[in-house]
Design a protein around this motif. Structure first.
Motif, short mmCIF file in Angstrom:
data_model
loop_
_atom_site.label_atom_id
_atom_site.label_comp_id
_atom_site.label_asym_id
_atom_site.label_seq_id
_atom_site.Cartn_x
_atom_site.Cartn_y
_atom_site.Cartn_z
N ASP B 159 -19.80 13.61 15.73
CA ASP B 159 -20.48 14.65 16.51
C ASP B 159 -21.88 14.94 16.00
N ASN B 160 -22.09 14.74 14.69
CA ASN B 160 -23.42 15.03 14.16
C ASN B 160 -24.31 13.79 14.12
N ARG B 161 -23.84 12.73 14.76
CA ARG B 161 -24.63 11.50 14.96
C ARG B 161 -25.17 10.91 13.65
N PHE B 162 -24.33 10.83 12.67
CA PHE B 162 -24.74 10.12 11.46
C PHE B 162 -24.74 8.62 11.78
N LYS B 163 -25.75 7.91 11.26
CA LYS B 163 -25.90 6.52 11.67
C LYS B 163 -25.19 5.55 10.75
N LYS B 164 -25.19 5.86 9.45
CA LYS B 164 -24.52 4.95 8.53
C LYS B 164 -23.82 5.75 7.43
N VAL B 165 -22.61 5.36 7.12
CA VAL B 165 -21.80 6.12 6.19
C VAL B 165 -21.53 5.32 4.92
N ALA B 166 -21.62 5.97 3.78
CA ALA B 166 -21.17 5.33 2.54
C ALA B 166 -19.91 6.08 2.08
N ILE B 167 -18.81 5.35 1.94
CA ILE B 167 -17.58 5.97 1.44
C ILE B 167 -17.48 5.65 -0.04
N VAL B 168 -17.36 6.66 -0.86
CA VAL B 168 -17.16 6.44 -2.30
C VAL B 168 -15.80 7.01 -2.64
N ARG B 169 -14.92 6.15 -3.13
CA ARG B 169 -13.58 6.68 -3.39
C ARG B 169 -13.08 6.34 -4.77
N GLU B 170 -12.41 7.32 -5.39
CA GLU B 170 -11.84 7.09 -6.72
C GLU B 170 -10.55 6.29 -6.58
N ASN B 171 -10.14 5.69 -7.69
CA ASN B 171 -8.95 4.83 -7.65
C ASN B 171 -7.68 5.65 -7.87
N SER B 172 -7.46 6.66 -7.02
CA SER B 172 -6.21 7.41 -7.09
C SER B 172 -5.51 7.25 -5.75
N ASP B 173 -4.26 7.64 -5.67
CA ASP B 173 -3.54 7.51 -4.41
C ASP B 173 -4.24 8.27 -3.29
N TRP B 174 -4.73 9.47 -3.63
CA TRP B 174 -5.44 10.26 -2.63
C TRP B 174 -6.70 9.53 -2.18
N GLY B 175 -7.48 9.05 -3.16
CA GLY B 175 -8.75 8.38 -2.85
C GLY B 175 -8.54 7.15 -1.98
N VAL B 176 -7.59 6.32 -2.35
CA VAL B 176 -7.32 5.09 -1.60
C VAL B 176 -6.87 5.44 -0.19
N GLY B 177 -5.92 6.38 -0.08
CA GLY B 177 -5.35 6.74 1.22
C GLY B 177 -6.38 7.30 2.17
N ILE B 178 -7.16 8.26 1.69
CA ILE B 178 -8.10 8.93 2.59
C ILE B 178 -9.26 7.99 2.95
N ALA B 179 -9.64 7.10 2.03
CA ALA B 179 -10.72 6.16 2.34
C ALA B 179 -10.26 5.16 3.40
N GLU B 180 -9.05 4.67 3.28
CA GLU B 180 -8.55 3.70 4.27
C GLU B 180 -8.49 4.33 5.66
N LYS B 181 -8.02 5.56 5.70
CA LYS B 181 -7.92 6.26 6.98
C LYS B 181 -9.32 6.45 7.57
N THR B 182 -10.28 6.80 6.72
CA THR B 182 -11.65 7.00 7.20
C THR B 182 -12.22 5.70 7.74
N GLU B 183 -11.98 4.60 7.03
CA GLU B 183 -12.48 3.30 7.49
C GLU B 183 -11.96 2.98 8.88
N THR B 184 -10.66 3.21 9.09
CA THR B 184 -10.06 2.93 10.39
C THR B 184 -10.74 3.76 11.48
#
Lengths: 287, 393
Positions: B159-184
């Motif tokens: 909605d805020n029209r961001f053009k390019k996203v960088a996802i930085v995620r820690e190597n924890s279950d939460w980090g991996v899970g939420i990053a994968e969901k975001t990628e999808t």
């Protein structure tokens, strides 16, 4: 290319920070054959002292830094007098005592300072554009130069002064040195204090960049031990080279292989060194 | 012999005494990190528990008894978390356990809860699998990764029209899970992104940030929990990445800890974070009451929303025991499934449809908040916004 230079710069800066964080351990191991597991806690306490002196009591940061180091020096002397001195001759006892002390101090820090990360105020702020290539934090640059200053001072102290000579004499042969008139108890006490003060120095210099937390001390000790073993137990030169090697390898590894395994690169190098050169890069091969 | 008899008698009386004393209260178990990189969450939990207990006990407690809490430290380490829950189940014999804020720890705990058949309400561990495993004994009254990303983070980016996203995620279950969901989700929206993995306990992010800078994104989704986030935000400013590129703290609390501004300095301006609490957003009367009680007890406004999350689950647990009229596990679970309770973030009703993460799950509404002049401004979702998103041209 810009990026490579940035990675390299950061590797060197972090390397020097590694060296300053580890040199206290190296000094105490080299002189007294005591492995100080509570090194990280002394570092953390110094960071908190510096924070509370400047932020809570209003002492100017430039005064709070040496003052905190001095407190840690006194704590070091106290530790040596009460806990370490009775264990001379048995490395295992001192190891266990400092290990227990590290747990006690860690919990004390949690109790006294609380769980939140804290940092003393920055001496400088902002970033410098280096040769128009990339930005680098000013506080990091300052800490880098102060660390180099302290490292040079330690080398001078150990290699060139009378006190350094007696330290080296005691580290080579405790009994022989006392026969020629060196008060080895006093030398041990002062060198333990000096080692502690160096942990404190690292704490106050690095804390403005990486805030201290009570539970962050184990990581600091671990990093220091990796550097010391890498460079060779008790070798000051090895400590600097070990620290630099670790900093550069970690940064280039993270940049070109994977950011995920940043900390593993250091351990891989450590294992290789232990397999092929167990006495470290600059250590003395055991007879 | 006589002395022995006296000793045995004294011991017996003492043992009976402690048993009698123990029976006077209802104990609720709590698990959470009181040490480790997120020890501040333990502190937030302690405050929330204290207010919840004051509230419950002032009303006469539960089943006519005073309520007490046994808080076991997990240190944010799964093995410690598992043994903490085991202790609560076997040594303290609590009828129900609540809490947790680390997904890795929660994933270990649900296995123990399932083995000992002890009801467990998770409040702040977001991994889908915690409820997706559909364990009968496990509930969650708190955010879930899929919900947070689907309803808040991904639509916010779009909605805020961001053009390019960088996802930085820690190597924890939460980090991996939420990053994968975001990628999808970003893939579905057609928004380009890069993902960078970092170590959970990293302090120095210059290398990562330099890499990100090379990609020129306009928003970073930082899935880093704990002190690391402070380092990340401060260093992003030093290398000249922010504020041109905004940073969204995907967890939230680290951006609210007392030390945030001290640690990041002016780099905190315009930083965004997830939250479920804002001083101007009160969805229920309980929310107002919580705010007032907190202020009365601690002399300041609450900052960490996890204080409120734990408060909610303690209330939910007490309510379930009250309605079950028992401290046995089966009736409590039956009561929990029928929960219809007003807490600070809405009316709690657990999902009952099996097969998805929505089973035994209730998610509070979340907010995307931005620091503007050191003030919290809700910028998303629109219906709750207290101001507009600020970007730097």
């Amino acid at each position: 290319m810009n990026e490579f230079l940035m990675y390299l710069t950061n590797g060197i800066v972090i390397g020097v920070i590694n060296a300053i964080s580890a040199i206290g351990v190296s000094l105490i191991v080299g002189i007294m054959r005591v492995v100080n597991f509570a090194h990280g806690e002394l570092y953390i306490f110094a960071g908190y002292f510096s924070y509370h002196l400047s932020a809570s009591l209003g002492v100017p940061p430039l005064l709070a830094m040496p003052l905190s180091i001095f407190f840690i020096f006194l704590i070091g002397i106290g530790m040596e007098r009460t806990l370490i001195r009775p264990t001379y001759g048995d490395e295992m006892y001192s190891l266990i005592i400092t290990f227990v002390l590290s747990i006690v101090l860690q919990n004390a820090a949690l109790l006294i300072f609380g769980p939140y990360p804290n940092k003393p105020p920055n001496l400088v702020s902002g970033a410098t554009n280096i040769f128009g290539l990339y930005h680098y934090g000013n506080q990091r640059l300052l800490s880098f130069f102060i660390s180099i200053g302290i490292l040079l001072f330690i080398f001078y102290l150990i290699k060139r002064t009378w006190f350094g000579k007696s330290i080296r004499a005691v580290s080579q042969d405790r009994e022989m040195s006392s026969l020629v008139g060196v008060d080895h108890l006093r030398v041990n006490m002062l060198s333990f204090g000096l080692g502690a003060a160096l942990a404190g120095a690292a704490g106050v210099i690095v804390a403005p960049i990486f805030p201290v937390t009570p539970t962050g001390s184990s990581a600091i000790s671990l990093n220091a031990f990796v550097v010391v073993v890498l460079g060779g137990m008790g070798s000051l030169k090895g400590c600097v080279i070990g620290g630099l090697a670790l900093g550069i390898i970690e940064n280039l590894g993270a940049a070109y292989l994977s950011t995920m395994y940043r900390n593993i690169f250091g351990f891989v190098i450590l294992i290789l060194v232990l397999v092929f050169r167990p006495w470290g890069l600059f250590g003395q091969k055991a007879q | 012999m006589k002395r022995l008899m006296v000793l045995v008698t004294v011991m017996t009386v003492l043992a009976m005494g402690s048993w009698a004393w123990a029976a006077d209260t209802i104990k609720i178990g709590v698990v959470g990190p009181r040490t480790g990189p997120a020890a501040a969450t333990g502190k937030a939990f302690e405050e929330g528990i204290a207010i919840a207990l004051d509230h419950l006990n002032a009303k006469g407690g539960v089943l006519g008894k005073q309520v007490e809490v046994v808080f076991e430290d997990t240190g944010g380490v799964p093995e410690k978390a598992a043994s903490a829950l085991e202790k609560l189940a076997t040594r303290d014999k609590v009828p129900i356990v609540v809490g947790e804020s680390h997904s890795s720890s929660a994933l270990a705990e649900i296995e123990v809860a399932n083995r000992y058949k002890i009801p467990l309400i998770i409040c702040e561990a977001w991994h889908d699998d915690i409820t997706k495993k559909n364990y009968k004994w496990v509930f969650r009254a708190g955010p879930v990764n899929s919900g947070v990303v689907d309803f808040y983070i991904a639509p916010f980016v779009k909605d805020n029209r961001f053009k390019k996203v960088a996802i930085v995620r820690e190597n924890s279950d939460w980090g991996v899970g939420i990053a994968e969901k975001t990628e999808t989700d970003l893939k579905n929206f057609g928004i380009p992104f890069i993902t960078l993995k970092v170590e959970r306990e990293s302090k120095d992010f210059y290398t990562e940030l330099t890499k990100i800078k090379g990609e020129n994104p306009d928003i970073i989704l930082a899935y880093i929990y704990g002190t690391g986030l402070h380092f990340f935000v401060a260093q992003a400013h030093e290398v000249g990445l922010s504020p041109k590129c905004l940073i969204l703290d995907g967890a939230g609390p680290p951006s609210l800890w007392d030390t945030f501004w001290k640690n990041v300095g002016k780099a905190g301006e315009l930083e965004l974070f997830m939250s479920s609490m804002h001083e101007k957003v009160h969805l229920t009367p309980t929310s107002r009451k919580f705010w007032d009680d907190y202020k009365k007890k601690y002399g300041k406004d609450p900052t960490d929303y996890k204080t409120r999350s734990i408060y909610n689950v303690v209330l939910i647990a007490a309510d379930a025991i009250n309605r079950a009229k028992s401290t046995d596990n089966e009736p409590i679970v039956a009561a929990l499934e029928k929960t219809n309770l007003e807490v600070t973030t809405g009316i709690v009703k657990f999902g009952l449809k099996q097969g998805t993460y929505e089973y035994h799950q209730w998610m509070p509404p979340m907010l995307v908040v931005q620091w503007q002049g050191q003030k919290q401004v809700v910028v998303y979702p629109k219906e709750a916004a207290t101001g507009a998103l600020k970007k730097v041209k």
